[in-house]
Motif scaffolding. Structure first.
Motif, mmCIF file in Angstrom:
data_model
loop_
_atom_site.group_PDB
_atom_site.id
_atom_site.type_symbol
_atom_site.label_atom_id
_atom_site.label_comp_id
_atom_site.label_asym_id
_atom_site.label_seq_id
_atom_site.Cartn_x
_atom_site.Cartn_y
_atom_site.Cartn_z
ATOM 1 N N GLY A 122 77.330 27.053 9.828
ATOM 2 C CA GLY A 122 76.840 27.564 11.101
ATOM 3 C C GLY A 122 77.504 28.864 11.516
ATOM 4 O O GLY A 122 78.575 29.224 11.019
ATOM 5 N N VAL A 123 76.868 29.540 12.436
ATOM 6 C CA VAL A 123 77.348 30.840 12.883
ATOM 7 C C VAL A 123 78.651 30.733 13.677
ATOM 8 O O VAL A 123 79.501 31.623 13.596
ATOM 9 N N LEU A 124 78.854 29.640 14.416
ATOM 10 C CA LEU A 124 80.085 29.506 15.196
ATOM 11 C C LEU A 124 81.314 29.418 14.291
ATOM 12 O O LEU A 124 82.358 30.009 14.595
ATOM 13 N N CYS A 125 81.189 28.716 13.190
ATOM 14 C CA CYS A 125 82.308 28.632 12.253
ATOM 15 C C CYS A 125 82.570 29.998 11.622
ATOM 16 O O CYS A 125 83.716 30.394 11.432
ATOM 17 N N PHE A 126 81.511 30.728 11.308
ATOM 18 C CA PHE A 126 81.671 32.074 10.764
ATOM 19 C C PHE A 126 82.395 32.973 11.766
ATOM 20 O O PHE A 126 83.287 33.744 11.401
ATOM 21 N N HIS A 172 86.574 30.702 1.988
ATOM 22 C CA HIS A 172 85.813 30.380 0.780
ATOM 23 C C HIS A 172 85.727 28.878 0.535
ATOM 24 O O HIS A 172 84.759 28.407 -0.068
ATOM 25 N N ARG A 173 86.700 28.097 1.032
ATOM 26 C CA ARG A 173 86.566 26.637 1.002
ATOM 27 C C ARG A 173 85.395 26.219 1.886
ATOM 28 O O ARG A 173 84.593 25.364 1.519
ATOM 29 N N TRP A 174 85.301 26.826 3.068
ATOM 30 C CA TRP A 174 84.202 26.526 3.981
ATOM 31 C C TRP A 174 82.860 26.923 3.365
ATOM 32 O O TRP A 174 81.895 26.151 3.430
ATOM 33 N N LEU A 175 82.803 28.113 2.754
ATOM 34 C CA LEU A 175 81.560 28.539 2.101
ATOM 35 C C LEU A 175 81.140 27.544 1.031
ATOM 36 O O LEU A 175 79.969 27.140 0.963
ATOM 37 N N ALA A 176 82.067 27.144 0.175
ATOM 38 C CA ALA A 176 81.754 26.217 -0.913
ATOM 39 C C ALA A 176 81.319 24.860 -0.365
ATOM 40 O O ALA A 176 80.357 24.263 -0.857
ATOM 41 N N ARG A 177 82.019 24.379 0.654
ATOM 42 C CA ARG A 177 81.699 23.077 1.240
ATOM 43 C C ARG A 177 80.282 23.058 1.819
ATOM 44 O O ARG A 177 79.646 22.005 1.907
ATOM 45 N N ASN A 178 79.773 24.203 2.197
ATOM 46 C CA ASN A 178 78.449 24.290 2.809
ATOM 47 C C ASN A 178 77.389 24.891 1.894
ATOM 48 O O ASN A 178 76.298 25.223 2.349
ATOM 49 N N THR A 179 77.698 25.048 0.606
ATOM 50 C CA THR A 179 76.759 25.640 -0.342
ATOM 51 C C THR A 179 76.340 24.605 -1.377
ATOM 52 O O THR A 179 77.185 23.949 -1.990
ATOM 53 N N TYR A 180 75.040 24.487 -1.569
ATOM 54 C CA TYR A 180 74.464 23.582 -2.561
ATOM 55 C C TYR A 180 73.578 24.400 -3.490
ATOM 56 O O TYR A 180 72.662 25.078 -3.038
ATOM 57 N N ILE A 181 73.869 24.344 -4.783
ATOM 58 C CA ILE A 181 73.084 25.042 -5.796
ATOM 59 C C ILE A 181 72.271 23.986 -6.540
ATOM 60 O O ILE A 181 72.853 23.113 -7.203
ATOM 61 N N GLU A 182 70.966 24.046 -6.382
ATOM 62 C CA GLU A 182 70.065 23.055 -6.984
ATOM 63 C C GLU A 182 70.546 21.636 -6.703
ATOM 64 O O GLU A 182 70.607 20.782 -7.582
ATOM 65 N N GLY A 183 70.959 21.390 -5.460
ATOM 66 C CA GLY A 183 71.377 20.075 -5.022
ATOM 67 C C GLY A 183 72.830 19.722 -5.299
ATOM 68 O O GLY A 183 73.300 18.669 -4.871
#
Length: 106
Positions: A9-13, A40-51
């Protein structure tokens, strides 16, 4: 094939942007590696690549010494080393980004 998604979300950013500003302002950029790793931990935790969710295992402490070296090299070369800095930082980030369901490297 599943879609790739980002759920952050934008607030975390905005929170990380504030932390980065404070790290630069009050610690003369010395705390920036910890903010960078946490972001980058936050980015990874919120990123899903093909599920498949990503996982980032880099730490600010690990990055700190590399960061200091890169900062010194950039200052000693009057900014010229800065051209390599993006590649060095990207290589470090990518080497610590994995799929969460993959077995950890030994």
């Amino acid at each position: 094939m599943e879609r790739s998604t980002f759920t952050g979300g934008v607030l975390c950013f905005l929170w990380f942007s504030l932390l980065a500003f404070l790290a630069v302002t009050f610690t003369f950029s010395l705390a920036l590696p910890w903010v960078y790793a946490a972001f980058h931990r936050w980015l990874a935790r919120n990123t899903y690549i093909e599920g498949r969710q990503l996982r980032f295992d880099g730490t600010g402490g690990e990055l700190f010494w590399k960061y200091l070296l890169w900062l010194v090299l950039t200052l000693l070369t009057f900014g010229i080393y800065g051209f390599w800095l993006f590649n060095k930082l990207t290589a470090w980030r990518v080497s610590h980004t994995h799929f969460a369901d993959a077995a950890p490297a030994a």
